[in-house]
Design a protein around this motif. Structure first.
Motif, PDB file in Angstrom:
ATOM      1  N   VAL A  10     -48.597 -38.981  23.912  1.00  0.00           N
ATOM      2  CA  VAL A  10     -49.812 -38.883  24.715  1.00  0.00           C
ATOM      3  C   VAL A  10     -49.643 -37.750  25.709  1.00  0.00           C
ATOM      4  N   PHE A  11     -50.657 -36.863  25.792  1.00  0.00           N
ATOM      5  CA  PHE A  11     -50.650 -35.815  26.825  1.00  0.00           C
ATOM      6  C   PHE A  11     -51.620 -36.237  27.924  1.00  0.00           C
ATOM      7  N   PRO A  12     -51.235 -36.031  29.174  1.00  0.00           N
ATOM      8  CA  PRO A  12     -52.192 -36.342  30.233  1.00  0.00           C
ATOM      9  C   PRO A  12     -53.339 -35.322  30.213  1.00  0.00           C
ATOM     10  N   GLY A  13     -54.571 -35.786  30.253  1.00  0.00           N
ATOM     11  CA  GLY A  13     -55.711 -34.862  30.270  1.00  0.00           C
ATOM     12  C   GLY A  13     -56.365 -34.869  31.623  1.00  0.00           C
ATOM     13  N   SER A  17     -56.416 -39.401  29.027  1.00  0.00           N
ATOM     14  CA  SER A  17     -55.233 -38.899  28.322  1.00  0.00           C
ATOM     15  C   SER A  17     -55.559 -38.646  26.846  1.00  0.00           C
ATOM     16  N   ILE A  18     -54.769 -37.714  26.250  1.00  0.00           N
ATOM     17  CA  ILE A  18     -55.019 -37.319  24.857  1.00  0.00           C
ATOM     18  C   ILE A  18     -53.947 -37.920  23.960  1.00  0.00           C
ATOM     19  N   HIS A  19     -54.375 -38.725  23.011  1.00  0.00           N
ATOM     20  CA  HIS A  19     -53.428 -39.318  22.054  1.00  0.00           C
ATOM     21  C   HIS A  19     -53.188 -38.331  20.922  1.00  0.00           C
ATOM     22  N   ALA A  20     -52.200 -37.458  21.116  1.00  0.00           N
ATOM     23  CA  ALA A  20     -51.942 -36.406  20.121  1.00  0.00           C
ATOM     24  C   ALA A  20     -51.346 -36.985  18.847  1.00  0.00           C
ATOM     25  N   LEU A  21     -50.473 -38.008  18.985  1.00  0.00           N
ATOM     26  CA  LEU A  21     -49.896 -38.660  17.801  1.00  0.00           C
ATOM     27  C   LEU A  21     -49.985 -40.165  17.986  1.00  0.00           C
ATOM     28  N   GLY A  38     -54.323 -30.553   8.321  1.00  0.00           N
ATOM     29  CA  GLY A  38     -55.298 -31.317   9.094  1.00  0.00           C
ATOM     30  C   GLY A  38     -56.189 -30.356   9.859  1.00  0.00           C
ATOM     31  N   LEU A  39     -57.249 -30.906  10.427  1.00  0.00           N
ATOM     32  CA  LEU A  39     -58.185 -30.066  11.169  1.00  0.00           C
ATOM     33  C   LEU A  39     -57.580 -29.717  12.532  1.00  0.00           C
ATOM     34  N   SER A  40     -58.236 -28.818  13.231  1.00  0.00           N
ATOM     35  CA  SER A  40     -57.742 -28.405  14.539  1.00  0.00           C
ATOM     36  C   SER A  40     -57.656 -29.614  15.481  1.00  0.00           C
ATOM     37  N   GLY A  41     -56.543 -29.727  16.184  1.00  0.00           N
ATOM     38  CA  GLY A  41     -56.375 -30.822  17.144  1.00  0.00           C
ATOM     39  C   GLY A  41     -55.855 -32.107  16.513  1.00  0.00           C
ATOM     40  N   ALA A  42     -55.542 -32.072  15.220  1.00  0.00           N
ATOM     41  CA  ALA A  42     -55.099 -33.288  14.517  1.00  0.00           C
ATOM     42  C   ALA A  42     -53.713 -33.746  14.961  1.00  0.00           C
ATOM     43  N   GLY A  43     -52.937 -32.834  15.571  1.00  0.00           N
ATOM     44  CA  GLY A  43     -51.595 -33.211  16.041  1.00  0.00           C
ATOM     45  C   GLY A  43     -50.476 -32.568  15.229  1.00  0.00           C
ATOM     46  N   LYS A  44     -50.829 -31.595  14.401  1.00  0.00           N
ATOM     47  CA  LYS A  44     -49.843 -30.985  13.491  1.00  0.00           C
ATOM     48  C   LYS A  44     -48.718 -30.274  14.249  1.00  0.00           C
ATOM     49  N   SER A  45     -49.108 -29.418  15.205  1.00  0.00           N
ATOM     50  CA  SER A  45     -48.086 -28.665  15.942  1.00  0.00           C
ATOM     51  C   SER A  45     -47.219 -29.607  16.763  1.00  0.00           C
ATOM     52  N   THR A  46     -47.856 -30.565  17.413  1.00  0.00           N
ATOM     53  CA  THR A  46     -47.091 -31.530  18.209  1.00  0.00           C
ATOM     54  C   THR A  46     -46.053 -32.208  17.317  1.00  0.00           C
ATOM     55  N   LEU A  47     -46.474 -32.578  16.120  1.00  0.00           N
ATOM     56  CA  LEU A  47     -45.581 -33.275  15.190  1.00  0.00           C
ATOM     57  C   LEU A  47     -44.359 -32.426  14.830  1.00  0.00           C
ATOM     58  N   ASP A 166     -45.203 -22.993  11.745  1.00  0.00           N
ATOM     59  CA  ASP A 166     -46.474 -23.444  12.332  1.00  0.00           C
ATOM     60  C   ASP A 166     -47.558 -22.408  12.033  1.00  0.00           C
ATOM     61  N   GLU A 167     -48.395 -22.694  11.062  1.00  0.00           N
ATOM     62  CA  GLU A 167     -49.481 -21.795  10.626  1.00  0.00           C
ATOM     63  C   GLU A 167     -48.961 -20.372  10.409  1.00  0.00           C
ATOM     64  N   PRO A 168     -47.944 -20.193   9.584  1.00  0.00           N
ATOM     65  CA  PRO A 168     -47.288 -18.873   9.479  1.00  0.00           C
ATOM     66  C   PRO A 168     -48.169 -17.782   8.890  1.00  0.00           C
TER      67      PRO A 168
HETATM   68  N1  LIG Z   1     -49.159 -29.395  26.121  1.00  0.00           N
HETATM   69  C1  LIG Z   1     -50.309 -30.072  25.955  1.00  0.00           C
HETATM   70  N2  LIG Z   1     -50.975 -30.591  27.002  1.00  0.00           N
HETATM   71  C2  LIG Z   1     -52.105 -31.301  26.841  1.00  0.00           C
HETATM   72  N3  LIG Z   1     -52.684 -31.544  25.639  1.00  0.00           N
HETATM   73  C3  LIG Z   1     -52.068 -31.051  24.570  1.00  0.00           C
HETATM   74  C4  LIG Z   1     -50.864 -30.289  24.653  1.00  0.00           C
HETATM   75  N4  LIG Z   1     -50.483 -29.921  23.396  1.00  0.00           N
HETATM   76  C5  LIG Z   1     -51.420 -30.429  22.568  1.00  0.00           C
HETATM   77  N5  LIG Z   1     -52.358 -31.100  23.258  1.00  0.00           N
HETATM   78  C6  LIG Z   1     -53.515 -31.829  22.678  1.00  0.00           C
HETATM   79  O1  LIG Z   1     -53.030 -32.695  21.664  1.00  0.00           O
HETATM   80  C7  LIG Z   1     -53.892 -32.694  20.549  1.00  0.00           C
HETATM   81  C8  LIG Z   1     -53.113 -32.254  19.325  1.00  0.00           C
HETATM   82  O2  LIG Z   1     -52.736 -30.903  19.487  1.00  0.00           O
HETATM   83  P1  LIG Z   1     -51.930 -30.059  18.426  1.00  0.00           P
HETATM   84  O3  LIG Z   1     -51.707 -28.722  19.004  1.00  0.00           O
HETATM   85  O4  LIG Z   1     -50.749 -30.826  17.973  1.00  0.00           O
HETATM   86  O5  LIG Z   1     -52.991 -29.991  17.217  1.00  0.00           O
HETATM   87  P2  LIG Z   1     -52.997 -29.073  15.932  1.00  0.00           P
HETATM   88  O6  LIG Z   1     -53.287 -29.993  14.787  1.00  0.00           O
HETATM   89  O7  LIG Z   1     -51.765 -28.276  15.866  1.00  0.00           O
HETATM   90  O8  LIG Z   1     -54.271 -28.145  16.174  1.00  0.00           O
HETATM   91  P3  LIG Z   1     -54.528 -26.603  15.757  1.00  0.00           P
HETATM   92  O9  LIG Z   1     -54.848 -26.617  14.295  1.00  0.00           O
HETATM   93  O10 LIG Z   1     -55.711 -26.223  16.580  1.00  0.00           O
HETATM   94  O11 LIG Z   1     -53.292 -25.818  16.081  1.00  0.00           O
HETATM   95  C9  LIG Z   1     -55.048 -31.767  20.892  1.00  0.00           C
HETATM   96  O12 LIG Z   1     -56.114 -32.542  21.376  1.00  0.00           O
HETATM   97  C10 LIG Z   1     -54.476 -30.889  21.991  1.00  0.00           C
HETATM   98  O13 LIG Z   1     -55.481 -30.440  22.845  1.00  0.00           O
END
Ligand SMILES: Nc1ncnc2c1ncn2[C@@H]1O[C@H](COP(=O)(O)OP(=O)(O)OP(=O)(O)O)[C@@H](O)[C@H]1O
Ligand SMILES: [Mg+2]
Length: 331
Positions: A10-13, A17-21, A38-47, A166-168
């Motif tokens: 969870v990221f604080p918003g 708060s944002i449930h990234a995963l 996944g679509l933008s914001g799905a949580g891929k990079s966080t993962l 990450d999206e190379p």
């Molecule tokens: N450091 C952060 N602080 C706050 N929110 C974050 C942070 N990193 C990611 N998020 C939020 O977590 C969610 C998942 O983000 P993430 O970057 O993992 O998605 P993504 O699937 O990689 O998206 P994209 O395809 O746009 O790169 C999004 O809503 C994003 O705004």
């Protein structure tokens, strides 16, 4: 090799708060290319950033190289973990003021003194990624594809076992994308790497991945072999992503469901399929009605056919012996 067990982040918003995963569980086998789509914001990079602990998960466990939970590693062990994991990025993340060779040596310089053998290794990597002669150029003198090649060489300097991407290819044109994906595939085989590649483009998954995880709103909604997911996507988002690349064999097959012996054939080499089919037609007196083909150079070919004749069973056996995979039970 890599395992996620009930992982949440969870990221604080600003307002909430944002449930990234959200309770993500799946594993990535060794020596495969595993896509995360996944679509933008799905949580891929966080993962994937959790794999090398650039991001820390709040709940659950992430095992990498047999470490039960990478979050619990001390500083020194985390450094060791990161050394065994290379990473490349969409925006390449090169240092503009440093040459190609210095960019590649940078991860070593950050930890210790550089020796002659390190320079030789950097030159060897430059050659391996197809940039021989470019060692003293600066990033501003390179194309996007060349910059990503530098990124790949830099990711390999510590001889990693895992390559995170990450999206190379998101900043590259389709032809350059193909060449970078092909380089990643070659490097993976030569070095026995496990590759995790994040993308929003099913073309990338189809082109080089063995397995794929589909992320949606922080959840892993579908995991499986790429062939299975392309042929029979289950989740609505997977269906949409597959549909976007014009690949929905299920839809296509349903139009032909009354035809006999409807079968999907996967050819080992795309350019040999005509020869294989014509040989089998002659030997077994069967005919193939080709209804749909998804075949392009350098990728495995897929073909939806209806077969007619007396010796269908023998013809199928002969196809299998020639290395053709039959995916008939999925329609
Ligand atoms: N450091 C952060 N602080 C706050 N929110 C974050 C942070 N990193 C990611 N998020 C939020 O977590 C969610 C998942 O983000 P993430 O970057 O993992 O998605 P993504 O699937 O990689 O998206 P994209 O395809 O746009 O790169 C999004 O809503 C994003 O705004
Ligand atoms: Mg991202």
């Amino acid at each position: 090799m890599i395992e996620f067990l009930n992982v949440s982040k969870v990221f604080p918003g600003k307002t909430s708060s944002i449930h990234a995963l959200n309770n993500v569980s799946f594993h990535i086998k060794p020596n495969v290319i595993h896509g995360i789509i996944g679509l933008s914001g799905a949580g891929k990079s966080t993962l994937i950033r959790i794999i090398n602990q650039l991001e820390r998960h709040d709940q659950g466990e992430v095992s990498v190289f047999g470490y039960n939970d990478v979050k619990r590693l001390n500083k020194e062990s985390t450094r060791m973990l990161r050394r065994k994991i290379g990473m490349i990025f969409q925006s390449f993340n090169l240092l503009e003021s440093k040459t190609v060779k210095e960019n590649i040596l940078f991860p070593l310089r950050a930890t210790r003194t550089i020796h002659e053998k390190d320079h030789l290794l950097a030159l060897k990597l430059i050659e391996d990624v197809g940039l021989k002669g470019y060692e003293n150029q600066y990033p501003s003198q390179l194309s996007g594809g060349q910059k990503q090649r530098v990124g790949i060489a830099r990711a390999l300097i510590n001889d990693p076992k895992i390559l995170l991407c990450d999206e190379p290819t998101s900043a590259l044109d389709p032809l350059t994308t193909k060449s970078i994906l092909s380089l990643i595939k070659t490097i993976k085989s030569e070095r026995n790497l496990t590759v995790v590649i994040v993308t929003h483009d099913m073309h990338v998954i189809k082109e080089i991945c063995d397995e794929v995880t589909v992320m949606h709103y922080g959840a892993a909604v579908e995991v499986g072999r790429v062939d299975d997911i392309l042929f029979q996507p289950k989740h609505v988002v997977t269906k949409e992503l597959v549909h976007l690349i014009g690949f929905n064999v299920e839809d296509i097959a349903s139009q032909f469901k009354d035809l006999p012996n409807l079968t999907v054939l996967k050819f080992p080499k795309p350019l040999t399929n005509e020869k294989i089919l014509s040989d089998i037609m002659q030997s077994f007196d069967v005919s193939f009605n080709i209804l749909f083909a998804n075949i392009s150079p350098n990728t495995e070919g897929l073909m939806l056919v209806s077969m007619e004749g007396n010796d269908i069973a023998l013809a199928k056996q002969a196809l299998i012996e020639k290395g053709v995979v039959m995916i008939n039970d999925r329609l």
